[in-house]
Design a protein around this motif. Sequence first.
Motif, PDB file in Angstrom:
ATOM      1  N   GLN A   1       0.832  -1.197   0.000  1.00 26.63           N
ATOM      2  CA  GLN A   1       0.000   0.000   0.000  1.00 26.63           C
ATOM      3  C   GLN A   1       0.868   1.249   0.000  1.00 26.63           C
ATOM      4  OE1 GLN A   1      -2.718  -0.387   3.346  1.00 26.63           O
ATOM      5  NE2 GLN A   1      -4.290  -1.128   1.943  1.00 26.63           N
ATOM      6  N   ASN A   2       0.440   2.223  -0.788  1.00 28.71           N
ATOM      7  CA  ASN A   2       1.049   3.543  -0.766  1.00 28.71           C
ATOM      8  C   ASN A   2       0.040   4.509  -0.165  1.00 28.71           C
ATOM      9  OD1 ASN A   2       2.401   2.402  -3.609  1.00 28.71           O
ATOM     10  ND2 ASN A   2       3.789   3.475  -2.242  1.00 28.71           N
ATOM     11  N   HIS A   3       0.532   5.404   0.677  1.00 30.73           N
ATOM     12  CA  HIS A   3      -0.323   6.385   1.344  1.00 30.73           C
ATOM     13  C   HIS A   3       0.098   7.770   0.877  1.00 30.73           C
ATOM     14  CE1 HIS A   3      -1.821   3.210   3.950  1.00 30.73           C
ATOM     15  NE2 HIS A   3      -0.564   2.787   3.977  1.00 30.73           N
ATOM     16  N   ILE A   4      -0.904   8.573   0.519  1.00 34.31           N
ATOM     17  CA  ILE A   4      -0.656   9.896  -0.043  1.00 34.31           C
ATOM     18  C   ILE A   4      -1.553  10.902   0.665  1.00 34.31           C
ATOM     19  CG2 ILE A   4      -0.689  11.291  -2.147  1.00 34.31           C
ATOM     20  CD1 ILE A   4      -0.490   8.536  -3.675  1.00 34.31           C
ATOM     21  N   ALA A   5      -0.970  11.993   1.133  1.00 39.20           N
ATOM     22  CA  ALA A   5      -1.745  13.080   1.733  1.00 39.20           C
ATOM     23  C   ALA A   5      -2.226  13.981   0.598  1.00 39.20           C
ATOM     24  CB  ALA A   5      -0.882  13.873   2.711  1.00 39.20           C
TER      25      ALA A   5
ATOM     26  N   ARG B   1      -1.050  15.489   6.933  1.00 39.81           N
ATOM     27  CA  ARG B   1       0.321  15.166   6.543  1.00 39.81           C
ATOM     28  C   ARG B   1       1.029  14.367   7.637  1.00 39.81           C
ATOM     29  NH1 ARG B   1       3.477  19.717   5.927  1.00 39.81           N
ATOM     30  NH2 ARG B   1       4.923  18.548   4.637  1.00 39.81           N
ATOM     31  N   ILE B   2       0.819  14.758   8.892  1.00 38.80           N
ATOM     32  CA  ILE B   2       1.442  14.042  10.013  1.00 38.80           C
ATOM     33  C   ILE B   2       0.926  12.610  10.064  1.00 38.80           C
ATOM     34  CG2 ILE B   2       1.566  13.908  12.526  1.00 38.80           C
ATOM     35  CD1 ILE B   2       1.533  17.061  12.455  1.00 38.80           C
ATOM     36  N   GLY B   3      -0.386  12.435   9.952  1.00 33.91           N
ATOM     37  CA  GLY B   3      -0.977  11.098   9.990  1.00 33.91           C
ATOM     38  C   GLY B   3      -0.493  10.208   8.866  1.00 33.91           C
ATOM     39  N   VAL B   4      -0.440  10.748   7.664  1.00 35.70           N
ATOM     40  CA  VAL B   4       0.012   9.965   6.507  1.00 35.70           C
ATOM     41  C   VAL B   4       1.497   9.635   6.625  1.00 35.70           C
ATOM     42  CG1 VAL B   4       0.371  10.022   4.000  1.00 35.70           C
ATOM     43  CG2 VAL B   4      -1.811  10.770   4.965  1.00 35.70           C
TER      44      VAL B   4
ATOM     45  N   GLU C   1       1.241  14.643  -1.337  1.00 33.36           N
ATOM     46  CA  GLU C   1       2.569  14.164  -0.940  1.00 33.36           C
ATOM     47  C   GLU C   1       2.501  12.701  -0.547  1.00 33.36           C
ATOM     48  OE1 GLU C   1       5.236  17.007   1.501  1.00 33.36           O
ATOM     49  OE2 GLU C   1       3.162  17.543   2.013  1.00 33.36           O
ATOM     50  N   ARG C   2       3.416  11.923  -1.083  1.00 34.17           N
ATOM     51  CA  ARG C   2       3.532  10.532  -0.666  1.00 34.17           C
ATOM     52  C   ARG C   2       4.080  10.503   0.756  1.00 34.17           C
ATOM     53  NH1 ARG C   2       5.981   7.174  -5.693  1.00 34.17           N
ATOM     54  NH2 ARG C   2       5.756   5.560  -4.129  1.00 34.17           N
ATOM     55  N   ALA C   3       3.683   9.503   1.516  1.00 32.83           N
ATOM     56  CA  ALA C   3       4.113   9.397   2.914  1.00 32.83           C
ATOM     57  C   ALA C   3       5.628   9.499   3.029  1.00 32.83           C
ATOM     58  CB  ALA C   3       3.608   8.093   3.525  1.00 32.83           C
ATOM     59  N   LYS C   4       6.349   8.844   2.137  1.00 36.79           N
ATOM     60  CA  LYS C   4       7.811   8.830   2.228  1.00 36.79           C
ATOM     61  C   LYS C   4       8.439  10.188   1.932  1.00 36.79           C
ATOM     62  CE  LYS C   4       8.833   7.497  -2.513  1.00 36.79           C
ATOM     63  NZ  LYS C   4       9.680   6.692  -3.349  1.00 36.79           N
TER      64      LYS C   4
ATOM     65  N   ILE D   1       8.364  15.532   8.247  1.00 33.88           N
ATOM     66  CA  ILE D   1       7.589  15.515   9.487  1.00 33.88           C
ATOM     67  C   ILE D   1       7.856  16.755  10.347  1.00 33.88           C
ATOM     68  CG2 ILE D   1       9.219  14.078  10.772  1.00 33.88           C
ATOM     69  CD1 ILE D   1       5.405  13.931  11.060  1.00 33.88           C
ATOM     70  N   ASP D   2       9.092  17.238  10.368  1.00 36.00           N
ATOM     71  CA  ASP D   2       9.403  18.445  11.152  1.00 36.00           C
ATOM     72  C   ASP D   2       8.647  19.648  10.606  1.00 36.00           C
ATOM     73  OD1 ASP D   2      11.085  17.076  12.881  1.00 36.00           O
ATOM     74  OD2 ASP D   2      12.859  17.442  11.624  1.00 36.00           O
TER      75      ASP D   2
END
Length: 140
Positions: A61-65, A132-135, A86-89, A93-94
Amino acid sequence: MAVLNVNVITPEGIIFQHHAKEVHAESTDGGITIMPNHTPIIVPLIIGELTVTRMTEDLQQNHIAVNGGIMEVRDNEINIIANTAERAKDIDIDRAENAKREAEQKMLEARNAKNNMEFQRAKVSLTKALNRIGVSRKRL
């Protein structure tokens, strides 16, 4: 076996393009899951997570915001057009945490100033940052 061709497109170009078994998105009417041979549809998306289950042996699975947009489904082709995605990767995060803090501060200031328009803008910024943080926590 039918396969979905998934494209996530922003003004910067295509940020995601893969074959998939299914795609789950958050529309204005709630969650929607698209599988091969789905009826043609166009739906508006809200700020939320896009989950793409790819055609791999382990169904990766890929996760995207995604910050809103539209999703068009036709002939096993899914095009998601969004202002930003944005893809999770790829999520910093900062930067997302800083955006969250700034939005919370702006909401507090707007509430104290009784400025409803600024409060609503800050609330949208907070929703984007939290998404974005969750993803980002779903990185592979």
